[in-house]
Structure formats: C-alpha cells, structure tokens
Design a protein around this motif. Structure first.
Motif, PDB file in Angstrom:
ATOM      1  N   UNK A   1       0.747  -1.295   0.077  1.00 10.88           N
ATOM      2  CA  UNK A   1       0.096   0.031   0.013  1.00 10.88           C
ATOM      3  C   UNK A   1       0.961   1.284   0.064  1.00 10.88           C
ATOM      4  N   UNK A   2       0.279   2.234  -0.731  1.00  9.08           N
ATOM      5  CA  UNK A   2       0.959   3.477  -0.484  1.00  9.08           C
ATOM      6  C   UNK A   2       0.878   4.213   0.736  1.00  9.08           C
TER       7      UNK A   2
ATOM      8  N   UNK B   1      -7.470  -0.606  -3.694  1.00 13.28           N
ATOM      9  CA  UNK B   1      -7.949  -0.404  -4.936  1.00 13.28           C
ATOM     10  C   UNK B   1      -8.043   0.934  -5.446  1.00 13.28           C
ATOM     11  N   UNK B   2      -8.798   1.792  -4.469  1.00 17.36           N
ATOM     12  CA  UNK B   2      -8.888   3.131  -4.783  1.00 17.36           C
ATOM     13  C   UNK B   2      -7.673   3.813  -5.486  1.00 17.36           C
ATOM     14  N   UNK B   3      -6.563   3.647  -4.508  1.00 13.55           N
ATOM     15  CA  UNK B   3      -5.139   4.196  -4.884  1.00 13.55           C
ATOM     16  C   UNK B   3      -4.875   3.650  -6.199  1.00 13.55           C
ATOM     17  N   UNK B   4      -5.171   2.250  -6.633  1.00 13.32           N
ATOM     18  CA  UNK B   4      -4.832   1.694  -7.636  1.00 13.32           C
ATOM     19  C   UNK B   4      -5.422   2.315  -8.968  1.00 13.32           C
ATOM     20  N   UNK B   5      -6.546   2.621  -8.780  1.00 17.27           N
ATOM     21  CA  UNK B   5      -7.521   3.386  -9.822  1.00 17.27           C
ATOM     22  C   UNK B   5      -6.681   4.752 -10.026  1.00 17.27           C
ATOM     23  N   UNK B   6      -6.460   5.401  -8.880  1.00 16.86           N
ATOM     24  CA  UNK B   6      -6.216   6.916  -9.048  1.00 16.86           C
ATOM     25  C   UNK B   6      -4.697   6.833  -9.375  1.00 16.86           C
ATOM     26  N   UNK B   7      -3.668   6.041  -8.999  1.00 18.96           N
ATOM     27  CA  UNK B   7      -2.278   5.939  -9.250  1.00 18.96           C
ATOM     28  C   UNK B   7      -1.792   4.676 -10.042  1.00 18.96           C
TER      29      UNK B   7
ATOM     30  N   UNK C   1      -0.062   3.869 -12.200  1.00 15.00           N
ATOM     31  CA  UNK C   1       1.429   3.642 -12.347  1.00 15.00           C
ATOM     32  C   UNK C   1       2.332   3.293 -10.939  1.00 15.00           C
ATOM     33  N   UNK C   2       1.512   3.402 -10.026  1.00 15.25           N
ATOM     34  CA  UNK C   2       2.286   2.996  -8.757  1.00 15.25           C
ATOM     35  C   UNK C   2       1.690   1.742  -8.101  1.00 15.25           C
ATOM     36  N   UNK C   3       1.518   0.861  -8.673  1.00 16.82           N
ATOM     37  CA  UNK C   3       0.744  -0.524  -8.262  1.00 16.82           C
ATOM     38  C   UNK C   3       1.892  -1.352  -7.597  1.00 16.82           C
ATOM     39  N   UNK C   4       2.000  -1.713  -6.604  1.00 18.73           N
ATOM     40  CA  UNK C   4       3.249  -2.564  -6.041  1.00 18.73           C
ATOM     41  C   UNK C   4       2.905  -3.821  -5.414  1.00 18.73           C
TER      42      UNK C   4
ATOM     43  N   UNK D   1      10.929  10.804  -5.955  1.00 17.85           N
ATOM     44  CA  UNK D   1      10.224   9.645  -5.051  1.00 17.85           C
ATOM     45  C   UNK D   1       9.369  10.605  -4.251  1.00 17.85           C
ATOM     46  N   UNK D   2       8.163  10.354  -4.357  1.00 20.22           N
ATOM     47  CA  UNK D   2       7.208  11.057  -3.542  1.00 20.22           C
ATOM     48  C   UNK D   2       6.839  10.087  -2.405  1.00 20.22           C
ATOM     49  N   UNK D   3       7.287  10.474  -1.213  1.00 19.00           N
ATOM     50  CA  UNK D   3       6.880   9.448  -0.204  1.00 19.00           C
ATOM     51  C   UNK D   3       5.592   8.962  -0.274  1.00 19.00           C
ATOM     52  N   UNK D   4       4.675   9.864  -0.516  1.00 19.11           N
ATOM     53  CA  UNK D   4       3.301   9.280  -0.316  1.00 19.11           C
ATOM     54  C   UNK D   4       2.930   8.078  -1.376  1.00 19.11           C
ATOM     55  N   UNK D   5       3.619   7.965  -2.105  1.00 18.95           N
ATOM     56  CA  UNK D   5       3.800   6.874  -3.400  1.00 18.95           C
ATOM     57  C   UNK D   5       4.487   5.644  -3.247  1.00 18.95           C
TER      58      UNK D   5
END
Lengths: 248, 248, 248, 248, 248, 248
Positions: free
Chosen positions: C35-36, C174-180, C182-185, D1-5
């Motif tokens: 998670x971010x 899931x919401x952060x994966x929709x919003x970002x 490119x930043x799915x970890x 690198x944005x910490x929040x991401x």
C-alpha cells in the motif's frame, strides 16, 4: 445545593436570585501512612457542601486533582501540571460565567494549590480583557482555604498545639475521619511527630519527610475533633461568601 | 477500592500485585428538565466503584467535568475545552504511570467525551515516544462507556424501547435515581418523547432540543430500573478490565 | 473546483452563491507491504475532488498528514500530535469562515483521524463562543469517511467479503490503484489475510501486525475495483454535502 | 520519489542508503486576479518533485497551507497561525527523524513562511536538547526558496526585469502556468504593474495592493517561461541538497 | 524617555501627543572570549535609548533574553524557546496597545531573533483579527537591527573590513566597550580572525566555532569606535521611527 | 557579578566554584502619581546586584516585565499573562541549568509575581521529572521578596509606620529614589494616604485606588531612606543565598 444534583431549570431559577457559586478545590496526594490520598479534596468538598447549605449557595463540582508535584515520590499521588490546572480553572470559571455567575468563592483544601489558583484568576482576567475589552464580565474570584478562619485555627491549636503540623495535619486527618468514619487507618508513626523542613522537588520532599507527613502527629485526630473543626470552619467561610456577594 | 480513600502505603501494596486502575470520567451538563446535571459523572463514578469491587481494582478520582460544549446553552453545564481535557487526561495518566500503573480502563459516562479521550490517548503515546523513545512505558489505555455491554443495552431496550433516547436517556436517569433516590425530580415533559436530531454548536443543539433531551422519555425511569441497569453493566466492565490486565 | 486552482476573485464569486466547502483530510502512514504511504490522503483527495465536481462544491487544500501515531513503528509514517491536528483544523476552518464559509464537509480517509477531527470541531465552537459570544458565526462542521455510504460498503463486501480488512484494506488499496495505476506495488503477503487485533501504542501495533496490514488481503485490489468504489462513494458524499447546505 | 507513493518497505530500503529528505512547503493565498490561490504550494511541490528526481531524494508530503495572515483580506486565502505552523513543522520533522532521517531540505514557495520556518527549526533543536540532551539526534534543517539559485534569478530578470515584482510575481505565475496549463486565467490588470509597498496587517496589505499583486505584471508569464524557470531552479536546489547530505 | 523611569500620568500625557513606542530587544548569549554575554541586549538598549532621545520617543523595557538556542553550548547563554519569545512579544505589544500605542519600532540587537520577532508580529495580527475582527487595532509593528542603516554598515566596513565578522563582531564589541568601558575584557584570540560557517544546532555551532566567534576579530574594537558606531546608527533608526509615525 | 557583563569563559570559571545564581524579577506597572513604572524591576535589580556583590554570586538578567494584569487600567503598565511568565521562568531556569546551575535565588520586587513564580517552579520540576525521570537535575528554586528580611520590615515600619502602604509603598519609592536620584517625581497626592482595599480585575483595582496607590504615602520617601532600606535588605538576602548554596 450541589450543582451536580440539580437540573438545569433549577440552576436557571437560582441565577434569578443569585450570581454566586462555591467551587471546592483539593488535591489527591499522599497524606502520610494513615491519611487518605483524597484528604484535600474530601475536606474541601465536605466543608464546601456545608457552607453551601449554610449560605444558600450553589456548589460546583469539586476539582479533586490539583497541583501535587512535590508529593509525586509517594505512590497514589495524582497531579496536574500548574499549566493544566490553570486551564481547568479557566474553563470552569468561563463556563459558569457564560451562564451568568459572577461571584466565585473557591474553597481550597491544599496549600500547594494556592499559587496556581491565583495565577489562574489573573489568566482569566487577562483573557477576558484581551477578547472582550470593556465588555468583559465583572468577575469576582476569591479563594480561601477551609482552615483560614480564626476559629478553626484556634481550635486546631487547642486540640493539637504544634503537633498539628504542616502536611497531613492532625486537623485535616480529623476532618476526613469525621467525614469517612469507616476509613480510619492506623499505622505506626515513627517518629510520632514528623520532621518538617523546606523542600524543593518531589525527591527532596521525600528525603526530608520519609513517611510523607510534615511536622504532624495525626494519631491525635479523632472523628469528634473533625466534626468540631468542620463546625468551626463553616461560619467563617459562609460569611466570606456572603461578603463576596455583597461587594458593590 | 477508591484511591482517594486509601493511604499511600496501601497503593504501594496494591502495585505489588496489580498494574491496573480504573478511571471514571463523566460530564457536568444539562440532562433535560428532570435529569441531574451531574448524571454522566455520577453514573460513571457509581458504576466504576462497583466494577472496582467486583474486579478488585483501584478506582482513581473521577474526572467529573468533561467536554460538554454542545450543552452550553443550558445553565449549569460546565465544560472543558477539548484541548484542556486532553491535558487533564494526560496528567492523570502520567501521574499514575509514574507510580507504575500500566493498564488503564476509563469508564465513561458521556458519549461526547469519546473523541477527546481517544485523542488524549494518542497524545500520551506520542509524548512518551518523543521524550522517552524506546524506554517509554508500555501503557495500555482503554475506554468503555458504562452502557457498552450487550446486557445493559438489551435491558435498556427491554425497559424503554426507542423511548430510551440519545441524551438524557431513560437508562441514565434511572441509574441516577438508583444512586441518588433523594434527588428524583419531576417536571412536565412536553412532548413526552423528545425530538432527536443532528446538531452542531450549542445554539443549534438548543434550537433542536428545546428542553435538552434528545429522543428520550425519562419519565419512565425508576430507581429499580437503575439498580437493574447497574447490575447489568458491571459484569461486562469487570470482564473487560480483567481482559485488559491479562493482555500479553 | 479545487480552491488551489482558483483565483481569489473566483472564490469571491463562488461565495455569492454558496457558503459550502469540502475539506479532504487523510494521513500519511504505512499501508502494508504493497500500500502507498499516502493512501488515506490520496483517497480522500481523489474522491473529494469528484464529489466537488458532482456537487458544484469548492474543495479546500487537503490536510494530508493526520494522526498516525499508532503507525509510527513503520518507516515513512508521518504524524501530527492530536493537539497539533486540532490547531490545524481550527486554523483552516477559521480562515475559511473569515471569508464567509459556513458549511464544512470534511471528507476523511483515515479512521484514526476521527476522534481528533471531532475534538477539533468542538474546540472551534468553544473558541468562537468564548471570543465572539452570540456573534459567533453559525458554523456547521461535519465529517464523513469516504467509505461511509451504504453503497460503497456493500461493494467492498461484495468484492472482498471479510478479506477487505480494517487497515490497508483491499478497498482503499483498490482506490489508490485506480487513481495511481503507475504505482501499483507487489510483494509477498504472508499470511494472505493479515491478523487483526486491538492495539495500543505503535510498538504494540507492530507486534500484532508485523507487516502493517490489519485483517486485509490487498492482493485482491484492482484498479477496476477502485473505479467502481469511487463511483459508489461519490453520490452518497455529494448527497450529504447537499443536505448540509440545505440545513435550516 | 514522492513519499506518499512509496510503501513502507521502500522507505526502509531508502534509509539504508540515505538519511536525506526534501520537504516542500508553500501557502494557499491570493495571487492577484490571475494567479492561483495554490501558487506557492504548487510551485514548491512541482519543483521539489523534480529536485527529488534529479538528486535521488525522497520528497515528503507538501505542507500546502502556510503563514498567509497578511493575505487574509482576500477570499480563498487560508492561513495557519505562526504558532500552529511551528508545531506542524516540528511534528513532520520529528516523525521523519524518528525513522532515521537527519538531513532535511525544505523547499519553500512563500517568502512569508521563512520566519516561521526558521523559528520552527530552533524550536525543534531546543526541544530535542531539552528532552534528549546529548543524545538528541544530529538534525540538519535547511530551507531554500525555489527561486534562491542565481540562475533562476537571472532568468526572472531577463524575462521580466522589474516587472517580475514581489508578490504574484510573473515568475511564479509562469511556473504554475507550466505546471497547470489548463488553469491559466486572464483578467484585466490595472495598472499593468501593480504597486509595491511595505505593509503591516491584512487590511493594510489590501489597502496598498487592491488586487493583491505587489509590483508585478503577471500578464507576461507564459507556460514556456515556467518550464525554463523550473529548469533553472532545479539544479541549484539539487546541488544544495547534495551538499547538505555531504556535510560532515 | 525610558518608560520604566516615567510615572503613569507621564505616559498618559505622552499618549495625547504620540502613539509611537520603541522596544529594544536583544539576547544574552556568548560573544566569544572577550565579548559580553549581554552584548546584544546592551547594544539594543543603549542605542534605543539614544534613538528615543533623538526622536522624542518612549522606550519600553528591553527584552533582554532572546532566541539564542544555537549558542547554548557555551556557558552563560540564556535562551527562550521561539514559542516563548512569540508570547513575550505578543504580551508586550498587547499591553501597550491596550493603552493606545499603535506604532512599534523594535530595535533589535541579535540577528537570530529576527525570524521569531517576525513570526510574533503575525501571531499578534492573527490573534487580533480572530478575537476582534474589524475592530482590531491598526497596529504597525516594525523591526530594525541597530546596524541596519547604511552609515553604520559603511563605518563597520571602514573600521574592520571583513574582520568585522558575523557573530561577536568587532562592531558590536566596540559598542559595548563604549557603553561599558569598565568591562573591557582581553583574552588571546586564536586564530585572530575566527572561522565562519553555516551551522545547525548548538553542538554544531560550537564544533565549527570553538571559541564562539564567527568570522570576527574583536581585538580591533575600541570604545572610540563604539561611540562612532552609535553616532552612525542613531539617525537612521530615528528617521525610521519618524517614518513609522507618519505612515498614513 | 552581572552575567550580562561577563564573557562565557568567565561563567565557565564561576561554575567550577559555584552552582548558584541570583535571578532578579520585577514588574513594569504603575506606582501611583509619583512612582516609577519600573519600580519593581529596578528595586529587584538594584538590590540583587548588591546581594551578588556581597555574596560573590552571579546575577542573571532581570526579568523586568512580570504579572501586572491588575494594574492594566493605568497607562504604561506592561504585563505578561501568567501562562507566559511561567514559560519565561522555565526557559531561563532550564537554560542556566543546562550549563550546570542548580541553586537559584529569585529576588522579587512585585508581590503580584509570587503565585506565578511558584507555579513556574513546579512546572519546571514536573517537566524535568516527565522528560528526565530519575536523571532530572537536582534543582533548588527559591524566591524571596527584597523586603522579606526582618530588618527591612522594621526599618519600613520605623520610617513610615502604617503610611508605608501596600502598593507604591513609601519603601519601594524610597529605594528607587536612592537608585535613580535624577528621576524623583512630585505630584499632589490626594488623599495623602491612599485607600487600600481588596480588588479583583484591573477595572476594580482602579475604581478602588483611583491614583494607583494602595494605602501608601510615598511623599515621605527620600533617597536617604532608600539607601538605608537597601542596606537593610541586602544582608538577609545574601544570607538566604548562602544558605541555599549550603543546603545538603
């Protein structure tokens, strides 16, 4: 009249005939091997309620934890920082002043509270002036210890002489024994009269007063003394309250 | 065991067998035309003392004035600002933690206190971490409302159904009537069941709840109900306290 | 309408037609291995902006660092003390209220913020009353979590059942994966569903939740879920905002 | 690198190779009829992220509301009191320092923040010394405005000469136009170059600068200028960050 | 006119003809092996009193302890936390403003005070706005270092060139030698010109500046220089004060 | 030895032979039609410096603005809020304690400061305990008014009898006349002996004491009396300081 046992319409009625209120304030701190931790709060509350009856005055909730930093080397002591106690007093006064109370008699059970209480009174006046200017309410804030009357001092001296002491006094232990006769504690007191000396922080206090007492011999304290001390204290406090109400 | 009625050596002994303590916390605020201003403090204290007996737990002094800003349009209400209440809770916990207490169960009598209590807990954890780092004491701070157990909720519903309400509830009025049977007040309640609505500041609260009640019909409350509610509440709280002590 | 992307004359115009504003508030704290750190702030902001569009509401700057003390045992977490967050909320509300805003909907992304937010609201009301008395502005301050609507809860349950969890939930990931996207970890999650238990301070939290998740299996979270969750969340929040505006 | 991401394990890895972090700090305040309210926050964040890329540095969450008291006569401005901003900076630094960060470069977008930021740095040092003594972490706290490099100053002068101004400068408006090309606003600017004068409180500021600008003609600002200004600013800031890391 | 040497009726008379006041503010901090710990306070006070004479201005009590955290590794340094100094300045200004003073020139003797002084000014403006709104007094708060005039800078350069330095400067030592000719100290200065480097906390300061000086050679300082520096400083400050009074 | 007139190496040497320090503390407040506004600060400082000479003690910078809220109805009075003064005293003590000072004698010139000074002492002890625990320095903090010795009280009574009064006393005016013979003011005093009465806030003070004096006739005060009073005061204070140093 204990405010906590009234309804709001009863307080509303009270305010139509009086702007005065009594605030008991004490402490929760060690009082030697036989004294109750709540001594200062219980004495202040017990006596304030009787003053309230005598003077027809409303009695606000007791501020039962005070400034007891110097007693913190003894387990069970609870203290507010002076800065916190200032805010508590401010909030209590401002709340009651919001409803129209203007004359406040704090009945105090702990000498160590006095500086902070007095500092709080000026914090309140300063804040009122800063935020309300000339429209600030005309608050009259006064504090008395329950033992401040001449009669109660005389009686203490008569009963105990110099063995009354300065902390965990025979007088205050007697008052708690009158108020809570089921909670009289006994323990060996050695020496019978405790040492009494100036002190600084809590470690220093305990180094100089190993069992917590200062100069007192509370073994002398009886419930019957306590009743007499209460009876001696109440009239002076009631008179002070009435004077406060009548101040022009 | 009420801390204020113990001596410091008694607390010292207690600490050799337990690190737990109960802290009653309430409020002094209007509870409708027939409810006591001290309802939340008196219920929390009364029930906490019984929990203390049941669980062999020490009960600290009651924090009797809480966060009652939204009731300030009714005379007699006394409130601390949230920021002040945070400091009071911090100082009480830090005082007791200094002596070695580590497991704190706050028994709460006022829903409106909860946010501030929870904020205070994290203020305490944050300050301990900032000043002590890894050496910070392992404090376990928990709050429960006295009505949180399933049994007491069931009983409230059984006795009053939806007429229990949300403020100045029949349940809490019943508890005070059990605890203070000499202070039962009567007044016309109109309408019998008060309105209940979301609210913002104190003016808004009064505009929506003109006599102070929210959704309740406290005329139903009897001392006998109160005794039953207390009896229903105590075991759940005592069990929660024991669980807190036993946490690894 | 993001306030930071408007000019002051545009805000002036807005105020002629509305007194409402939305304030996103989140946290910057660990959200498990995948998670971010910004999850709570990013969800709150992302959803609040969509609510703003839907409801024609101004969206104030996001309060992106919240009360995350309990997550401090994980690197990258940033927290305000509760007492600081109270002041931040106070200052933001007072600033906007100075310009005429009166109805505030805080859209919150972090359950741990709620107590402090609610405490802050009463700090604001108390301070307004103390300094302005009857002339205090009629502020309506309301907070909702972005997941508070029934539809979003249903969808979370439908998608993940009990594997949604309590922290680093599948839903919020899931919401952060929709919003970002490119930043799915990805990272091994062991066990797949994390344990969930009550906790006290940050050390205790980590001892019980070694990788930071509470009860969740965020491996289930997809961007597509995130879009559906956002779509489910926005209408309820927009409706709540409109209700707040229409309150008499 | 944005910490929040990032995730927390990613920050953990980062800390194994670096103790440095960049903190963008700005303001949300009027920037004249055509400037974005978020100008100072958006410039600081946008440039800090590029510095982070250039220098391989972590970028903490932006402090987007700063000290904008003097702009409060224009709607939309949001301000923290200086005393609040000190606490926010303290909490952010202490949080990151807890995880092991030691070298902090604040990239600032609002001249009016500087006194408070510098005061905060010494508040942090003083508190660390008071609570930790010799064990206090060796924190290196530095602030630079994004326009502090010689190259960016030269470019501003080359592009706008004295029409760059002192608030709502052509330079900063250009940067926002590069960063947010969809939010370019036009409005008549009268006079084209705004007056510039010393000021005291917010009323005084507005009396002397009726549309909010100080000495600037932002009509000159183009997105292309903004890109050039960003390109000019980043290397100097990245170099300063590297120097901070390399300080013995 | 030193306020402390006037009676209240004299201040009352003064207020009928002027709303201006000068506030000297300095610091008590190490000034190298030969500089007085009170240098910054003594210079500010000595020069402010002469400015007061020149400009017919009242001079308030000197704030003699300032923000000297970075000098705390040298014995004798006394510092206020920035947050405390903000409150001191606030209280002094609010006190004088209560009596009708509106134009305040702070004459400062310590560069390290500037951020906190400026933060304090906006704290004052913000608090006035919050509590008084449009009725807030129109306060004009300005700070100048005693060495800010061009003439005094020129003279310093003429007398000492680059050996004037940045802390424990030859100039300020000279001024104290003029003011306190009986307290001229000598000690070996090694190296003659001290190193000067950026610094962070107090340990870092001392590591880089082992004897406390920054870049200065105070052995050059003579009482006669001091008198010339004072004579050079006063007119510029007096002119600035007069301008402040005449601001529309 | 005035700390501000020493260099840091001189303080370092002093600390090798003594851990004691004297802190003068006064007030800047009206002292009637003929008294100096700085009376309390000037007396405290003047006498403290002589005590320092007599006892070989270092004298810290004077805290010249104290708690004078009750005098704010008279122009020229400057006050700190009690809460601010607590912080100032805390910071001064903590600064000096950092360098190794442990025995502090505050020589006070204003009775109204006493509560706040005493509250500050316990704030300091509480904070030291909270942050340092058993490692807290062993601070001994003591306050005496300059007039507390028996000899000075006797002399005041001998010189003025009851006309000495309670505020703007003949004694303190005499001391300032000895210290500042060029600033002796005359004005009609009507009535010759001012009224003296209990008071609450600043408006109440002025209503009861229209020219600011309380019970005094300062027309009796001569410089020669002042010299005698100083000579009477110093030995008792020096003795108290020596006792404080010798405390085990």
């Amino acid at each position: 009249m204990r405010l906590q046992l009234l309804s709001w319409p009863e307080v509303e009625s009270y305010l139509q005939r009086s702007r005065g209120v009594i605030v008991p304030i004490g402490s929760t701190e060690q009082h030697g091997p036989t004294g109750l931790l709540g001594t200062d709060a219980l004495c202040a509350e017990g006596i304030a309620l009787r003053v309230g009856e005598e003077a027809g005055a409303l009695v606000a909730p007791t501020i039962g934890v005070g400034m007891a930093e110097h007693h913190m080397a003894f387990p069970g002591t609870v203290t507010l920082r002076p800065s916190t106690l200032v805010l508590v007093i401010r909030d209590v006064v401002q709340s009651l002043a919001w409803h129209g109370f203007e004359r406040f008699l704090f009945i105090n059970g702990h000498g160590g509270n006095l500086p902070t209480i007095k500092a709080a009174f000026y914090e309140i006046h300063a804040e009122a002036r800063a935020t309300r200017g000339a429209a600030a309410p005309d608050l009259r804030l006064k504090v008395m210890n329950w033992w401040d009357g001449q009669e109660v001092r005389n009686l203490g001296r008569e009963l105990y002489g110099s063995r009354d002491g300065a902390h965990a006094t025979a007088s205050e232990i007697a008052v708690t024994r009158a108020l809570f006769p089921d909670h009289i504690k006994t323990a060996p007191l050695d020496p019978p009269v405790a040492p009494s000396a100036a002190f600084h922080d809590s470690r220093h206090f305990r180094a100089r007063h190993p069992d917590g007492r200062m100069g007192s011999d509370p073994s002398l304290a009886t419930p019957e003394h306590g009743h007499r001390l209460i009876a001696a204290a109440v009239p002076a406090l009631a008179a002070a309250y009435r004077s406060l109400l009548q101040e022009p």
